[in-house]
Scaffold this motif. Structure first.
Motif, mmCIF file in Angstrom:
data_model
loop_
_atom_site.group_PDB
_atom_site.id
_atom_site.type_symbol
_atom_site.label_atom_id
_atom_site.label_comp_id
_atom_site.label_asym_id
_atom_site.label_seq_id
_atom_site.Cartn_x
_atom_site.Cartn_y
_atom_site.Cartn_z
ATOM 1 N N VAL A 2 -30.933 -2.278 30.197
ATOM 2 C CA VAL A 2 -29.716 -2.959 29.749
ATOM 3 C C VAL A 2 -28.855 -1.946 28.991
ATOM 4 C CG1 VAL A 2 -28.777 -4.763 28.267
ATOM 5 C CG2 VAL A 2 -30.857 -5.188 29.598
ATOM 6 N N HIS A 3 -27.582 -1.954 29.271
ATOM 7 C CA HIS A 3 -26.663 -1.025 28.624
ATOM 8 C C HIS A 3 -25.495 -1.787 28.018
ATOM 9 C CE1 HIS A 3 -28.692 2.367 30.543
ATOM 10 N NE2 HIS A 3 -28.689 1.644 31.651
ATOM 11 N N ILE A 28 -30.061 -8.109 33.359
ATOM 12 C CA ILE A 28 -29.906 -9.169 32.363
ATOM 13 C C ILE A 28 -30.293 -10.528 32.928
ATOM 14 C CG2 ILE A 28 -28.237 -10.406 30.932
ATOM 15 C CD1 ILE A 28 -26.642 -7.753 30.817
ATOM 16 N N VAL A 29 -31.165 -11.234 32.203
ATOM 17 C CA VAL A 29 -31.486 -12.617 32.542
ATOM 18 C C VAL A 29 -30.562 -13.546 31.764
ATOM 19 C CG1 VAL A 29 -33.243 -14.423 32.437
ATOM 20 C CG2 VAL A 29 -33.878 -12.088 33.123
ATOM 21 N N SER A 30 -30.482 -13.327 30.468
ATOM 22 C CA SER A 30 -29.570 -14.107 29.642
ATOM 23 C C SER A 30 -29.279 -13.341 28.355
ATOM 24 C CB SER A 30 -30.134 -15.488 29.314
ATOM 25 O OG SER A 30 -31.315 -15.377 28.560
ATOM 26 N N THR A 102 -34.935 -8.580 32.881
ATOM 27 C CA THR A 102 -35.917 -8.877 33.927
ATOM 28 C C THR A 102 -37.271 -8.255 33.614
ATOM 29 O OG1 THR A 102 -35.152 -6.971 35.190
ATOM 30 C CG2 THR A 102 -34.157 -9.100 35.712
ATOM 31 N N THR A 103 -37.288 -7.225 32.780
ATOM 32 C CA THR A 103 -38.559 -6.586 32.425
ATOM 33 C C THR A 103 -39.182 -7.187 31.172
ATOM 34 O OG1 THR A 103 -37.313 -4.858 31.286
ATOM 35 C CG2 THR A 103 -38.000 -4.402 33.540
ATOM 36 N N ILE A 104 -38.354 -7.745 30.277
ATOM 37 C CA ILE A 104 -38.835 -8.420 29.066
ATOM 38 C C ILE A 104 -38.169 -9.790 29.030
ATOM 39 C CG2 ILE A 104 -39.175 -8.275 26.570
ATOM 40 C CD1 ILE A 104 -38.715 -5.277 26.752
ATOM 41 N N ARG A 109 -34.507 -9.267 23.102
ATOM 42 C CA ARG A 109 -34.649 -7.945 22.492
ATOM 43 C C ARG A 109 -33.267 -7.453 22.085
ATOM 44 N NH1 ARG A 109 -36.207 -2.299 25.602
ATOM 45 N NH2 ARG A 109 -35.706 -0.943 23.845
ATOM 46 N N ASP A 110 -33.220 -6.702 20.982
ATOM 47 C CA ASP A 110 -31.964 -6.135 20.495
ATOM 48 C C ASP A 110 -31.565 -4.903 21.300
ATOM 49 O OD1 ASP A 110 -32.537 -6.987 17.086
ATOM 50 O OD2 ASP A 110 -30.851 -7.611 18.348
ATOM 51 N N TYR A 111 -30.301 -4.879 21.724
ATOM 52 C CA TYR A 111 -29.731 -3.703 22.358
ATOM 53 C C TYR A 111 -28.474 -3.306 21.594
ATOM 54 C CZ TYR A 111 -32.856 -4.391 26.296
ATOM 55 O OH TYR A 111 -33.976 -4.523 27.071
#
Length: 122
Positions: A2-3, A28-30, A102-104, A109-111
């Protein structure tokens, strides 16, 4: 992956305006809450404004009435409209998003973005 990519920073005179944008992309899932933070030289990173997925908004006291945060969920983008800028608003502004990827996919998670410089001259 994710970017987050920010844009819109720059140099402006006191009393002027700037609009920051931050677009999230990747697996991205959500996206949950999104927000803007800033860090001045020699200081800690502080929250400026946050907006939840259902558009609940909070502002730091120092920017209330001058800054407006918004988001476009269809574009995975958050904005920060900054009016009546003051020299003390000078800082590196960071975008944050809480993302299920999609991986977590089981938790958010914070980006963080790379930061965009805002400089307000007096």
């Amino acid at each position: 992956q994710v970017h987050l990519v920010e844009s819109g920073g720059g140099l402006v005179q006191a009393g002027g305006s700037l609009r920051l944008s931050c677009a999230a992309s990747g697996s991205i899932v959500s996206i949950g809450a999104m927000g803007w933070y800033r860090q001045a030289p020699g200081k800690q990173r502080d929250v400026v404004a946050t907006i939840s997925s259902d558009a609940s908004i909070d502002y730091a006291d120092s920017v209330k009435g001058r800054f407006t945060i918004s988001r476009d969920n269809a574009k995975n983008t958050v904005y920060l409209q900054m009016n009546s800028l003051k020299p003390e608003d000078t800082a590196l502004y960071y975008c944050n998003a809480k993302v299920r990827s999609t991986t977590i996919f089981w938790s958010f998670r914070d980006y963080w973005g790379q930061g965009t410089q805002v400089t307000v001259s007096s």
